[in-house]
Structures are given as structure tokens and as C-alpha cells.
Design a protein around this motif. Structure first.
Motif, PDB file in Angstrom:
ATOM      1  N   UNK A 165      -6.754   2.145  11.150  1.00 56.99           N
ATOM      2  CA  UNK A 165      -6.231   2.809   9.956  1.00 56.99           C
ATOM      3  C   UNK A 165      -5.010   3.632  10.342  1.00 56.99           C
ATOM      4  N   UNK A 166      -4.005   3.642   9.467  1.00 52.48           N
ATOM      5  CA  UNK A 166      -2.813   4.443   9.726  1.00 52.48           C
ATOM      6  C   UNK A 166      -3.167   5.922   9.599  1.00 52.48           C
ATOM      7  N   UNK A 167      -2.843   6.686  10.629  1.00 54.40           N
ATOM      8  CA  UNK A 167      -3.125   8.118  10.580  1.00 54.40           C
ATOM      9  C   UNK A 167      -1.847   8.949  10.521  1.00 54.40           C
ATOM     10  N   UNK A 168      -0.721   8.364  10.814  1.00 55.77           N
ATOM     11  CA  UNK A 168       0.550   9.076  10.648  1.00 55.77           C
ATOM     12  C   UNK A 168       1.712   8.103  10.851  1.00 55.77           C
ATOM     13  N   UNK A 169       2.883   8.553  10.467  1.00 54.81           N
ATOM     14  CA  UNK A 169       4.078   7.746  10.621  1.00 54.81           C
ATOM     15  C   UNK A 169       5.320   8.613  10.620  1.00 54.81           C
ATOM     16  N   UNK A 170       6.329   8.172  11.325  1.00 55.12           N
ATOM     17  CA  UNK A 170       7.616   8.855  11.328  1.00 55.12           C
ATOM     18  C   UNK A 170       8.704   7.825  11.604  1.00 55.12           C
ATOM     19  N   UNK A 171       9.944   8.268  11.662  1.00 51.13           N
ATOM     20  CA  UNK A 171      11.052   7.338  11.857  1.00 51.13           C
ATOM     21  C   UNK A 171      12.165   8.020  12.632  1.00 51.13           C
ATOM     22  N   UNK A 192      23.964   0.944  12.884  1.00 45.76           N
ATOM     23  CA  UNK A 192      22.774   1.748  12.590  1.00 45.76           C
ATOM     24  C   UNK A 192      21.508   0.893  12.692  1.00 45.76           C
ATOM     25  N   UNK A 193      20.598   1.322  13.538  1.00 47.51           N
ATOM     26  CA  UNK A 193      19.292   0.669  13.689  1.00 47.51           C
ATOM     27  C   UNK A 193      18.222   1.636  13.192  1.00 47.51           C
ATOM     28  N   UNK A 194      17.386   1.182  12.279  1.00 42.70           N
ATOM     29  CA  UNK A 194      16.296   2.000  11.746  1.00 42.70           C
ATOM     30  C   UNK A 194      15.000   1.675  12.489  1.00 42.70           C
ATOM     31  N   UNK A 195      14.292   2.698  12.917  1.00 44.19           N
ATOM     32  CA  UNK A 195      13.045   2.513  13.667  1.00 44.19           C
ATOM     33  C   UNK A 195      11.922   3.259  12.971  1.00 44.19           C
ATOM     34  N   UNK A 196      10.888   2.530  12.553  1.00 46.53           N
ATOM     35  CA  UNK A 196       9.696   3.107  11.930  1.00 46.53           C
ATOM     36  C   UNK A 196       8.537   3.077  12.929  1.00 46.53           C
ATOM     37  N   UNK A 197       7.803   4.175  13.007  1.00 42.13           N
ATOM     38  CA  UNK A 197       6.713   4.318  13.972  1.00 42.13           C
ATOM     39  C   UNK A 197       5.431   4.657  13.222  1.00 42.13           C
ATOM     40  N   UNK A 198       4.390   3.846  13.433  1.00 37.73           N
ATOM     41  CA  UNK A 198       3.091   4.070  12.804  1.00 37.73           C
ATOM     42  C   UNK A 198       2.034   4.275  13.881  1.00 37.73           C
ATOM     43  N   UNK A 199       1.169   5.258  13.658  1.00 42.66           N
ATOM     44  CA  UNK A 199       0.048   5.527  14.559  1.00 42.66           C
ATOM     45  C   UNK A 199      -1.261   5.109  13.899  1.00 42.66           C
ATOM     46  N   UNK A 200      -2.168   4.521  14.678  1.00 45.09           N
ATOM     47  CA  UNK A 200      -3.430   4.004  14.163  1.00 45.09           C
ATOM     48  C   UNK A 200      -4.596   4.625  14.925  1.00 45.09           C
ATOM     49  N   UNK A 205       0.842  -1.195   0.000  1.00 46.19           N
ATOM     50  CA  UNK A 205       0.000   0.000   0.000  1.00 46.19           C
ATOM     51  C   UNK A 205       0.878   1.246   0.000  1.00 46.19           C
ATOM     52  N   UNK A 206       0.271   2.350  -0.381  1.00 49.60           N
ATOM     53  CA  UNK A 206       0.869   3.684  -0.237  1.00 49.60           C
ATOM     54  C   UNK A 206      -0.169   4.584   0.423  1.00 49.60           C
ATOM     55  N   UNK A 207       0.316   5.512   1.220  1.00 51.29           N
ATOM     56  CA  UNK A 207      -0.614   6.405   1.924  1.00 51.29           C
ATOM     57  C   UNK A 207      -0.005   7.802   1.995  1.00 51.29           C
ATOM     58  N   UNK A 265      -6.340  11.770  17.382  1.00 51.63           N
ATOM     59  CA  UNK A 265      -6.843  10.628  18.156  1.00 51.63           C
ATOM     60  C   UNK A 265      -6.158   9.286  17.861  1.00 51.63           C
ATOM     61  N   UNK A 266      -4.850   9.192  18.019  1.00 49.64           N
ATOM     62  CA  UNK A 266      -4.221   7.863  17.880  1.00 49.64           C
ATOM     63  C   UNK A 266      -4.585   6.976  19.070  1.00 49.64           C
ATOM     64  N   UNK A 267      -4.904   5.713  18.783  1.00 55.70           N
ATOM     65  CA  UNK A 267      -5.267   4.791  19.868  1.00 55.70           C
ATOM     66  C   UNK A 267      -4.288   3.627  19.988  1.00 55.70           C
ATOM     67  N   UNK A 268      -3.429   3.427  18.972  1.00 53.87           N
ATOM     68  CA  UNK A 268      -2.438   2.356  19.066  1.00 53.87           C
ATOM     69  C   UNK A 268      -1.202   2.731  18.250  1.00 53.87           C
ATOM     70  N   UNK A 269      -0.111   2.077  18.593  1.00 53.39           N
ATOM     71  CA  UNK A 269       1.184   2.356  17.984  1.00 53.39           C
ATOM     72  C   UNK A 269       1.819   1.052  17.531  1.00 53.39           C
ATOM     73  N   UNK A 270       2.455   1.104  16.356  1.00 45.89           N
ATOM     74  CA  UNK A 270       3.230  -0.038  15.876  1.00 45.89           C
ATOM     75  C   UNK A 270       4.642   0.451  15.567  1.00 45.89           C
ATOM     76  N   UNK A 271       5.646  -0.216  16.146  1.00 46.87           N
ATOM     77  CA  UNK A 271       7.038   0.182  15.952  1.00 46.87           C
ATOM     78  C   UNK A 271       7.818  -0.988  15.391  1.00 46.87           C
ATOM     79  N   UNK A 272       8.516  -0.748  14.298  1.00 46.92           N
ATOM     80  CA  UNK A 272       9.357  -1.763  13.656  1.00 46.92           C
ATOM     81  C   UNK A 272      10.807  -1.324  13.740  1.00 46.92           C
TER      82      UNK A 272
END
Length: 270
Positions: A209-215, A196-204, A69-71, A239-246
């Protein structure tokens, strides 16, 4: 046994060897026509000098990288965050490096494009987050092209480096420059130090539904070490209610890999 008999036996054995070799060559040519050695895909070959009439089996080609997907997420005026998720469906092929090209359209007119690079392990996904891209118009369509793929075969690959995130916490701020923050701790559970460790952060939101993301990035995380990180948002997020971090790291870049102790991981043996 006299000399004459010995000579006859030697001649007979020689004749049988020559006949056997000749028969093998005939069999080999019948099974593998001359066209199986010309470095050209012809006859009914499935690849160059393999498959079809050729005895040699063709090595399977890697499947294409898939765009999941792309957003596009508006943030500040004429600023957009882009989240792109790719998938590598191949069990033994990783991508050492590849380019992606994103084109943004508004009413079928190209308004911007962005080029970058990525890596991805076998049977894995890759999240790419672009922050604060400047565009005069909000795109209503996006195209993604994958180019210049450098495949690498990892026959015995089983698992990615064990880098996990714990104690993650999203917090809204008041009376500060930032509107909100997220905290977490990265833990390196592999046998290697990484530069180097890369960290991606997604807010739902509530609908998942993804409402934002940063790294963000952590530099020099030793084997067994834990390292905390904080990321701020300088605009309001709805209104983010959950977070996913990779968390991941580039195992194809030798300068990123420093063995300290323990046995080599599978992708470093190959």
C-alpha cells in the motif's frame, strides 16, 4: 478514315464520357446524400458528415482519461500529501495538456480544492503528487474532474523516451534535520537532451500500500548522461519496505526538447 467518321467517333467518345460522369454523380449522390456535405450531424450520421448514410468513415474519438486512484496522506498538522494516478487508454492519442480539478470534502462539505495541469502519452499513466496541501480538516471524500483536454494524434507512436532510474536506495537518518532520504541515479537513454526531467517517488508498506509520495526535478539531462538525486523527508514515515520511482519528461513542450544527434523519435516526426 475520312473526316466524317473521325467526327462521329469523337462525338461518341464525348457522349460516353458525359454519360459516365453523369452515372458517377448519380452513384455518388445515392451513396452520399446532400446532407453528407452540410457540416451538420444529421440523418443517421455517426459524426459530422461521416458514418451512417455517408460513405466517409468517422474517425474514432479518444476515450476519456480515467482516474485510477486518489490517496490522501496526513503528514504534519493540517498538512496533507495527495497522490493522484490517471490513465490514458488510447493507443494513438496523447494529451498535450489538460487540467485537473480536485475537490476535497468533509462530511459532504467542500473544504478545499486544487487545480493543476498535466500531459500524458498514449497508453500511459500519469502520477500526480501534491505535497503539503494545507487543510483545516482531513478530507473523507474526493472528486476529480478532467477539463480542457488538448488531444494530439500520434499514429506511429511506439514508446516513451527512455529515462530510467537505477541505484535507488531509501535510508533512515539519525541526528540530522531530515528523518530519511532516498537516493537514485537518472539515466537518459534517448537520443535527445531534455531541459526538465520529472521524478515521482512512492513509498510502500509490507502490504504494498502507498504510504507516502514526493517528487523532485532534474534540469538539463543530456543524451547518455547520468545524474544523481537526493530527496529528504522532514517528518517520520511509517515503516516503508519498498520504493517505486518514475521518471518522465514533457515531449509535447518544444522548449524541453533539444536534439543533439541520432534520428528523430517518433513523437517528434509528427
Amino acid at each position: 478514315m475520312n473526316y466524317r467518321v473521325k467526327k462521329q467517333i469523337i462525338v461518341l467518345i464525348g457522349f460516353m464520357l458525359i454519360a459516365g460522369l453523369f452515372s458517377f454523380l448519380i452513384y455518388f449522390v445515392v451513396r452520399n446524400p446532400v446532407g453528407c456535405f452540410d457540416n451538420i450531424q444529421n440523418q443517421d450520421e455517426n459524426g459530422v458528415d461521416c458514418g451512417g448514410v455517408c460513405e466517409k468513415q468517422c474517425e474514432l474519438k479518444p476515450e476519456d482519461i480515467k482516474v485510477i486512484f486518489t490517496k490522501v496522506i496526513p503528514t504534519l498538522p493540517q498538512k496533507y500529501n495527495i497522490i493522484l494516478k490517471l490513465s490514458n487508454p488510447n493507443a494513438v492519442y496523447g494529451v498535450k495538456s489538460a487540467d485537473y480539478v480536485i475537490k476535497f470534502f468533509n462530511e459532504s462539505q467542500l473544504i478545499a480544492n486544487h487545480r493543476g495541469s498535466f500531459y500524458v502519452l498514449p497508453n500511459d499513466t500519469k502520477t500526480i503528487i501534491l505535497n503539503a496541501l494545507n487543510m483545516d480538516l482531513e478530507p473523507d471524500d474526493i472528486s476529480v474532474a478532467i477539463e480542457n483536454i488538448d488531444w494530439i494524434k500520434l499514429q506511429d507512436y511506439k514508446t516513451a523516451p527512455q529515462i530510467v532510474i537505477k541505484n535507488q536506495f531509501y535510508n533512515e537518518l539519525t541526528n540530522q534535520t531530515a528523518f530519511s532520504e532516498i537516493k537514485g541515479v537518472a539515466v537518459n537513454r534517448s537520443d535527445f537532451d531534455f531541459d526538465r526531467i520529472n521524478i515521482n517517488i512512492l513509498l510502500f508498506n509490507l502490504n504494498k500500500e502507498i504510504i507516502d509520495g514526493t517528487f523532485t526535478e532534474i534540469r538539463t539531462l543530456f543524451s547518455g548522461e547520468e545524474r544523481g538525486f537526493i530527496v529528504n523527508w522532514f517528518y517520520p514515515v511509517q515503516n516503508p519496505v519498498s520504493v517505486e520511482i518514475e521518471a518522465d519528461t514533457n515531449v509535447f513542450e518544444s522548449d524541453n526538447f533539444m536534439k543533439r544527434y541520432g534520428s528523430p523519435e517518433k513523437f517528434q516526426e509528427l
